[in-house]
Motif scaffolding. Sequence first.
Motif, PDB file in Angstrom:
ATOM      1  N   GLY A 397     -52.166  91.656  82.529  1.00  0.00           N
ATOM      2  CA  GLY A 397     -53.145  92.332  83.377  1.00  0.00           C
ATOM      3  C   GLY A 397     -53.013  92.029  84.851  1.00  0.00           C
ATOM      4  O   GLY A 397     -53.814  92.485  85.655  1.00  0.00           O
ATOM      5  N   VAL A 398     -52.009  91.222  85.243  1.00  0.00           N
ATOM      6  CA  VAL A 398     -51.812  90.882  86.655  1.00  0.00           C
ATOM      7  C   VAL A 398     -50.345  91.098  86.990  1.00  0.00           C
ATOM      8  O   VAL A 398     -49.484  90.328  86.569  1.00  0.00           O
ATOM      9  N   GLY A 399     -50.034  92.152  87.740  1.00  0.00           N
ATOM     10  CA  GLY A 399     -48.645  92.443  88.073  1.00  0.00           C
ATOM     11  C   GLY A 399     -48.154  91.692  89.287  1.00  0.00           C
ATOM     12  O   GLY A 399     -46.955  91.501  89.474  1.00  0.00           O
ATOM     13  N   ILE A 400     -49.083  91.225  90.130  1.00  0.00           N
ATOM     14  CA  ILE A 400     -48.722  90.585  91.382  1.00  0.00           C
ATOM     15  C   ILE A 400     -48.054  89.232  91.142  1.00  0.00           C
ATOM     16  O   ILE A 400     -48.309  88.576  90.134  1.00  0.00           O
ATOM     17  N   ALA A 401     -47.193  88.828  92.076  1.00  0.00           N
ATOM     18  CA  ALA A 401     -46.525  87.526  91.973  1.00  0.00           C
ATOM     19  C   ALA A 401     -47.489  86.432  92.409  1.00  0.00           C
ATOM     20  O   ALA A 401     -47.934  86.406  93.559  1.00  0.00           O
ATOM     21  N   THR A 402     -47.824  85.539  91.508  1.00  0.00           N
ATOM     22  CA  THR A 402     -48.723  84.426  91.820  1.00  0.00           C
ATOM     23  C   THR A 402     -47.910  83.217  92.277  1.00  0.00           C
ATOM     24  O   THR A 402     -46.683  83.267  92.351  1.00  0.00           O
ATOM     25  N   CYS A 403     -48.598  82.128  92.582  1.00  0.00           N
ATOM     26  CA  CYS A 403     -47.914  80.924  93.031  1.00  0.00           C
ATOM     27  C   CYS A 403     -48.555  79.696  92.383  1.00  0.00           C
ATOM     28  O   CYS A 403     -49.617  79.788  91.773  1.00  0.00           O
ATOM     29  N   ILE A 404     -47.887  78.575  92.503  1.00  0.00           N
ATOM     30  CA  ILE A 404     -48.418  77.298  92.021  1.00  0.00           C
ATOM     31  C   ILE A 404     -48.546  76.364  93.212  1.00  0.00           C
ATOM     32  O   ILE A 404     -47.597  76.202  93.991  1.00  0.00           O
ATOM     33  N   ILE A 405     -49.711  75.748  93.359  1.00  0.00           N
ATOM     34  CA  ILE A 405     -49.892  74.700  94.358  1.00  0.00           C
ATOM     35  C   ILE A 405     -49.992  73.366  93.631  1.00  0.00           C
ATOM     36  O   ILE A 405     -50.790  73.216  92.701  1.00  0.00           O
ATOM     37  N   VAL A 406     -49.175  72.419  94.045  1.00  0.00           N
ATOM     38  CA  VAL A 406     -49.205  71.070  93.471  1.00  0.00           C
ATOM     39  C   VAL A 406     -49.878  70.146  94.471  1.00  0.00           C
ATOM     40  O   VAL A 406     -49.464  70.060  95.630  1.00  0.00           O
ATOM     41  N   LEU A 407     -50.945  69.482  94.024  1.00  0.00           N
ATOM     42  CA  LEU A 407     -51.700  68.560  94.874  1.00  0.00           C
ATOM     43  C   LEU A 407     -51.474  67.111  94.439  1.00  0.00           C
ATOM     44  O   LEU A 407     -51.368  66.827  93.248  1.00  0.00           O
ATOM     45  N   LYS A 408     -51.411  66.229  95.411  1.00  0.00           N
ATOM     46  CA  LYS A 408     -51.376  64.785  95.160  1.00  0.00           C
ATOM     47  C   LYS A 408     -52.258  64.112  96.203  1.00  0.00           C
ATOM     48  O   LYS A 408     -52.529  64.683  97.259  1.00  0.00           O
ATOM     49  N   LYS A 409     -52.684  62.892  95.894  1.00  0.00           N
ATOM     50  CA  LYS A 409     -53.460  62.122  96.872  1.00  0.00           C
ATOM     51  C   LYS A 409     -52.585  61.027  97.469  1.00  0.00           C
ATOM     52  O   LYS A 409     -51.955  61.206  98.500  1.00  0.00           O
ATOM     53  N   SER A 410     -52.495  59.895  96.789  1.00  0.00           N
ATOM     54  CA  SER A 410     -51.721  58.769  97.331  1.00  0.00           C
ATOM     55  C   SER A 410     -50.298  58.714  96.783  1.00  0.00           C
ATOM     56  O   SER A 410     -49.544  57.807  97.119  1.00  0.00           O
TER      57      SER A 410
END
Length: 519
Positions: A397-410
Amino acid sequence: MATMQERAELHKTIWKIANDLRGSVDGWEFKAYVLGSIFYRFISENICDYIHQLMVEAQQPDFDYTTISDEMAENIRRKMVEEKGYFILPSQLFQNVVKTADKDENLNERLTRIFRSIEASAIGTESEDDLRGLFSDFTVDSQALGSTVIKRNQLLAKVLKTVAQMDLGSRYNDTDNDTFGDTYEFLMQMYASEAGKSGGEFFTPQQVSEVLARLASYNNPNIQKVYDPACGSGSLLLKFAKTVGKENPNLKYFGQEVNPTTYNLCRINMFLHNVNYDNFDIRLEDTLLKPQHMQDAPFDAIVSNPPYSLKWEGKDNTLLINDERFAPAGVLAPKSAADLAFTMHMLWHLSEQGTAAIVEFPGVLYRGGDEKKIRQYLISHNFVDTVIQLPANLFFGVGIATCIIVLKKSAKRDSSVLFIDASKLFQKNGNKNILLPEHQDKILELFANRKDEQYLAKLVKNDAILENDCNLSVSSYVEQEDTREVIDIKAVNSTLSTLIAEGNALNQKIEAIVKELGE
């Protein structure tokens, strides 16, 4: 253990059976009956196998729980609820109900009583919340099943008998046999595919789940708790059960979901993958407004595919700006798009050494206004580790190209963001694109190496990103390969000169012919 080909054939057969079975009933509605029956069969066989193992250890290998009286079975009720989280009387077992299902004129009433009894077996115990309402979508009196009780019972009996004939193996005695769980996820994927956008809201494709799990668990052998604040049917959490969970049987799974049907699917999915009730905590509630796991934080790994551009209260709710999850950024995500509200929620729940891998709508990477201010906060505090551009058309149901964000703290190695362009790493599969294992491996290789690779990866200093309008769009940093055909200008000019000369000669001939005709 079945080979991949055998499993694929089994899935193909089961989908055909499930499709043929429903007749004129809408597939999206009918999924509750097929999936519910598979779950009912699973917990019935699972408790029988568990009791059988106990009796073998007690040197009574011929004991058969399906044949004893309900009165005798009451002696082990308490132990079973403590161990398994639920209890089923012999007369209520799937194996016994299915024997007479097609002759039972009161099948609908019998199933209702059984499902209520199974859920009630956990009341007052630690597993009460995990069992409550599990069968609520299995509505035996739905008009969708038939216009009369007789017709509805006939279809219900047909479903039970069909599920009974499925070759799903023994779940408890073979720890490598995940046929029940695999079949359940396969059917959910097929129903999601049929349903389009609505299906995409509860199911993340397995290859994407695999990438997120691998990113969030990379180089962290001490993961004790994993969390998904928009858990859907649980496919992201269960990737940890199949990877990290095999090395750590005490891994705890936490999730929250706002949709009651999807919430039930997630809890059922946990049971079907043999994640015991005391190892998961799935809650039903609005994550942004009523978070349920703040007392359980921080989490070692977070994986999520939250809803894209979800409308929320935002600044209309004066309490939210002071909420400890959102306050550090100084602004709230806009009312029209809560994407970065989920991101801030997950950042707050993340442990200092943990990793969060989040699927994001691409607009949050570059839009201005308050979203830019939130990005500025994330970048200036060095929380953004990696941004990965995925191929288009991966999700239902989603044709658009999505992305992944990777978060870190320390746990970050530097004050930079790694940008990975994986938009061309896919294979066409029907009307969808899929990430093959080699595509997943390449993404993880780039993530692990954390260095520039032409056309694929670029490591950019935080200061440079802040100067570039806090833009986190991968295309702004990773050079695009020019795939256009190289043109030989000399050859073109030579060909053009030849064509012009030929044209001039042709014009002269035409003029001569016209002149002759005129004479």
